[in-house]
Scaffold this motif. Structure first.
Motif, PDB file in Angstrom:
ATOM      1  N   ALA A 187      52.537  50.917  -2.353  1.00  0.00           N
ATOM      2  CA  ALA A 187      53.477  50.577  -3.504  1.00  0.00           C
ATOM      3  C   ALA A 187      53.602  51.748  -4.440  1.00  0.00           C
ATOM      4  O   ALA A 187      54.852  52.395  -4.957  1.00  0.00           O
ATOM      5  CB  ALA A 187      53.171  49.372  -4.349  1.00  0.00           C
ATOM      6  N   VAL A 188      52.469  52.616  -4.600  1.00  0.00           N
ATOM      7  CA  VAL A 188      52.480  53.759  -5.409  1.00  0.00           C
ATOM      8  C   VAL A 188      53.453  54.701  -4.956  1.00  0.00           C
ATOM      9  O   VAL A 188      54.408  55.320  -5.386  1.00  0.00           O
ATOM     10  CB  VAL A 188      51.081  54.279  -5.752  1.00  0.00           C
ATOM     11  CG1 VAL A 188      51.101  55.728  -6.507  1.00  0.00           C
ATOM     12  CG2 VAL A 188      50.398  53.271  -6.772  1.00  0.00           C
ATOM     13  N   ALA A 189      53.245  55.086  -3.678  1.00  0.00           N
ATOM     14  CA  ALA A 189      54.077  55.909  -2.693  1.00  0.00           C
ATOM     15  C   ALA A 189      55.510  55.695  -2.838  1.00  0.00           C
ATOM     16  O   ALA A 189      56.302  56.341  -2.939  1.00  0.00           O
ATOM     17  CB  ALA A 189      53.604  56.150  -1.222  1.00  0.00           C
ATOM     18  N   ALA A 190      55.943  54.300  -2.734  1.00  0.00           N
ATOM     19  CA  ALA A 190      57.380  53.894  -2.681  1.00  0.00           C
ATOM     20  C   ALA A 190      57.912  54.203  -4.282  1.00  0.00           C
ATOM     21  O   ALA A 190      59.005  54.519  -4.334  1.00  0.00           O
ATOM     22  CB  ALA A 190      57.281  52.290  -2.602  1.00  0.00           C
ATOM     23  N   ALA A 191      57.016  53.753  -5.416  1.00  0.00           N
ATOM     24  CA  ALA A 191      57.686  54.044  -6.579  1.00  0.00           C
ATOM     25  C   ALA A 191      57.560  55.702  -6.700  1.00  0.00           C
ATOM     26  O   ALA A 191      58.791  55.928  -7.505  1.00  0.00           O
ATOM     27  CB  ALA A 191      56.550  53.566  -7.654  1.00  0.00           C
ATOM     28  N   TYR A 192      56.812  56.231  -6.327  1.00  0.00           N
ATOM     29  CA  TYR A 192      57.105  57.831  -6.643  1.00  0.00           C
ATOM     30  C   TYR A 192      58.090  58.491  -5.831  1.00  0.00           C
ATOM     31  O   TYR A 192      58.851  58.835  -6.870  1.00  0.00           O
ATOM     32  CB  TYR A 192      55.761  58.487  -6.173  1.00  0.00           C
ATOM     33  CG  TYR A 192      55.751  59.988  -6.356  1.00  0.00           C
ATOM     34  CD1 TYR A 192      55.385  60.537  -7.563  1.00  0.00           C
ATOM     35  CD2 TYR A 192      56.151  60.853  -5.510  1.00  0.00           C
ATOM     36  CE1 TYR A 192      55.429  61.978  -7.724  1.00  0.00           C
ATOM     37  CE2 TYR A 192      56.209  62.152  -5.514  1.00  0.00           C
ATOM     38  CZ  TYR A 192      55.710  62.685  -6.691  1.00  0.00           C
ATOM     39  OH  TYR A 192      55.915  63.953  -6.951  1.00  0.00           O
ATOM     40  N   VAL A 193      58.558  57.842  -4.669  1.00  0.00           N
ATOM     41  CA  VAL A 193      59.593  58.429  -4.008  1.00  0.00           C
ATOM     42  C   VAL A 193      60.968  57.947  -4.644  1.00  0.00           C
ATOM     43  O   VAL A 193      61.750  58.806  -4.769  1.00  0.00           O
ATOM     44  CB  VAL A 193      59.520  58.157  -2.565  1.00  0.00           C
ATOM     45  CG1 VAL A 193      60.701  58.407  -1.872  1.00  0.00           C
ATOM     46  CG2 VAL A 193      58.302  58.912  -1.551  1.00  0.00           C
ATOM     47  N   GLY A 194      60.866  56.503  -5.229  1.00  0.00           N
ATOM     48  CA  GLY A 194      62.035  56.004  -5.829  1.00  0.00           C
ATOM     49  C   GLY A 194      62.554  56.759  -7.010  1.00  0.00           C
ATOM     50  O   GLY A 194      63.385  56.804  -7.530  1.00  0.00           O
ATOM     51  N   LEU A 195      61.170  57.274  -7.903  1.00  0.00           N
ATOM     52  CA  LEU A 195      61.617  57.988  -8.872  1.00  0.00           C
ATOM     53  C   LEU A 195      62.464  59.477  -8.463  1.00  0.00           C
ATOM     54  O   LEU A 195      63.318  59.617  -9.230  1.00  0.00           O
ATOM     55  CB  LEU A 195      60.334  58.595  -9.780  1.00  0.00           C
ATOM     56  CG  LEU A 195      59.560  57.690 -10.625  1.00  0.00           C
ATOM     57  CD1 LEU A 195      58.307  58.220 -11.065  1.00  0.00           C
ATOM     58  CD2 LEU A 195      60.504  57.286 -11.672  1.00  0.00           C
ATOM     59  N   SER A 196      62.107  60.062  -7.591  1.00  0.00           N
ATOM     60  CA  SER A 196      62.921  61.228  -6.961  1.00  0.00           C
ATOM     61  C   SER A 196      64.416  60.779  -6.848  1.00  0.00           C
ATOM     62  O   SER A 196      65.234  61.441  -6.995  1.00  0.00           O
ATOM     63  CB  SER A 196      62.298  61.858  -5.741  1.00  0.00           C
ATOM     64  OG  SER A 196      61.185  62.415  -6.147  1.00  0.00           O
ATOM     65  N   MET A 197      64.363  59.470  -5.888  1.00  0.00           N
ATOM     66  CA  MET A 197      65.719  59.056  -5.574  1.00  0.00           C
ATOM     67  C   MET A 197      66.820  58.710  -6.795  1.00  0.00           C
ATOM     68  O   MET A 197      67.742  58.698  -6.819  1.00  0.00           O
ATOM     69  CB  MET A 197      65.489  57.788  -4.409  1.00  0.00           C
ATOM     70  CG  MET A 197      64.953  58.176  -3.085  1.00  0.00           C
ATOM     71  SD  MET A 197      64.728  56.613  -2.161  1.00  0.00           S
ATOM     72  CE  MET A 197      66.064  56.145  -1.863  1.00  0.00           C
ATOM     73  N   SER A 198      66.100  58.160  -7.749  1.00  0.00           N
ATOM     74  CA  SER A 198      66.719  57.926  -8.879  1.00  0.00           C
ATOM     75  C   SER A 198      67.521  58.855  -9.536  1.00  0.00           C
ATOM     76  O   SER A 198      68.414  58.616 -10.433  1.00  0.00           O
ATOM     77  CB  SER A 198      65.793  56.919  -9.799  1.00  0.00           C
ATOM     78  OG  SER A 198      64.846  57.701 -10.620  1.00  0.00           O
ATOM     79  N   SER A 199      66.794  60.063  -9.354  1.00  0.00           N
ATOM     80  CA  SER A 199      67.432  61.359 -10.324  1.00  0.00           C
ATOM     81  C   SER A 199      68.736  61.726  -9.451  1.00  0.00           C
ATOM     82  O   SER A 199      69.264  62.911  -9.873  1.00  0.00           O
ATOM     83  CB  SER A 199      66.476  62.203 -10.511  1.00  0.00           C
ATOM     84  OG  SER A 199      66.067  62.858  -9.420  1.00  0.00           O
ATOM     85  N   SER A 200      68.892  61.003  -8.274  1.00  0.00           N
ATOM     86  CA  SER A 200      69.865  61.802  -7.277  1.00  0.00           C
ATOM     87  C   SER A 200      71.429  61.441  -8.027  1.00  0.00           C
ATOM     88  O   SER A 200      71.525  60.422  -8.468  1.00  0.00           O
ATOM     89  CB  SER A 200      69.908  61.375  -6.003  1.00  0.00           C
ATOM     90  OG  SER A 200      71.186  61.534  -5.232  1.00  0.00           O
ATOM     91  N   PRO A 201      72.187  62.712  -8.090  1.00  0.00           N
ATOM     92  CA  PRO A 201      73.699  62.369  -8.618  1.00  0.00           C
ATOM     93  C   PRO A 201      74.305  61.190  -7.709  1.00  0.00           C
ATOM     94  O   PRO A 201      75.270  60.577  -8.105  1.00  0.00           O
ATOM     95  CB  PRO A 201      74.344  63.713  -8.588  1.00  0.00           C
ATOM     96  CG  PRO A 201      73.357  64.707  -8.119  1.00  0.00           C
ATOM     97  CD  PRO A 201      72.141  64.041  -7.553  1.00  0.00           C
TER      98      PRO A 201
END
Length: 164
Positions: free
Chosen positions: A144-158
């Motif tokens: 879940a930590v890994a999913a959240a970490y990657v989600g943070l990167s994805m959330s900054s995508s234009p």
């Protein structure tokens, strides 16, 4: 920004809430929501839903990153996990939380740089990336930590901003 990462399972779901302020990322909470072994459906689903609601109420994330599921072997297990995943997704939607769904290989690549990394490599990468000690509890928490970490990167995508 607060994001919840979720690793769905039929009787246990890992969760982690991360907060990002400028370039600093910290874990606010993590753990698992569990239905006792042998709990029949739909009771297990109600337990998972209640546990997720409690985390959402307390930490109020605005984005969720829920690991996309892929099963090739056991269809019965897959069916049960997909049921719980659906309940978790609808619980997030009811709270108007934007949902991202990274694949397992995206999570592996986003944490380690390799889409074929194993769990040990992901743990090591997360310890370095987030400057944390080993987490207690089930592997589901790390996932879940890994999913959240990657989600943070994805959330900054234009591209994500276009979808909103």
């Amino acid at each position: 920004m607060r994001i919840i990462g979720i690793d769905p399972g039929s009787h246990r779901a890992g969760y982690a809430v991360l907060e990002k302020n400028s370039s600093r990322i910290r874990i606010l909470t993590y753990g698992t929501v569990e239905a006792p072994s042998g709990t029949q459906s739909p009771d297990n689903l109600l337990i998972l839903r209640k546990g997720l609601r409690e985390v959402l109420e307390e930490y109020k994330p605005t984005i969720a990153s829920v690991e996309e599921m892929f099963f090739a072997k056991n269809k019965k297990t897959a069916s049960r996990v997909f049921e719980s995943r659906g309940v978790l997704l609808i619980t997030l939607a009811e709270k108007n939380i934007q949902i991202l769904e990274p694949t397992v290989s995206q999570i592996k690549k986003g944490t380690t740089g390799s889409g074929t990394a194993d769990k040990k490599q992901i743990r090591h990468a997360l310890k370095l990336l987030l400057n944390i000690e080993p987490l207690k509890g089930h592997d589901d928490s790390w996932d879940a930590v890994a999913a959240a970490y990657v989600g943070l990167s994805m959330s900054s995508s234009p591209l994500l901003k276009i979808k909103r």
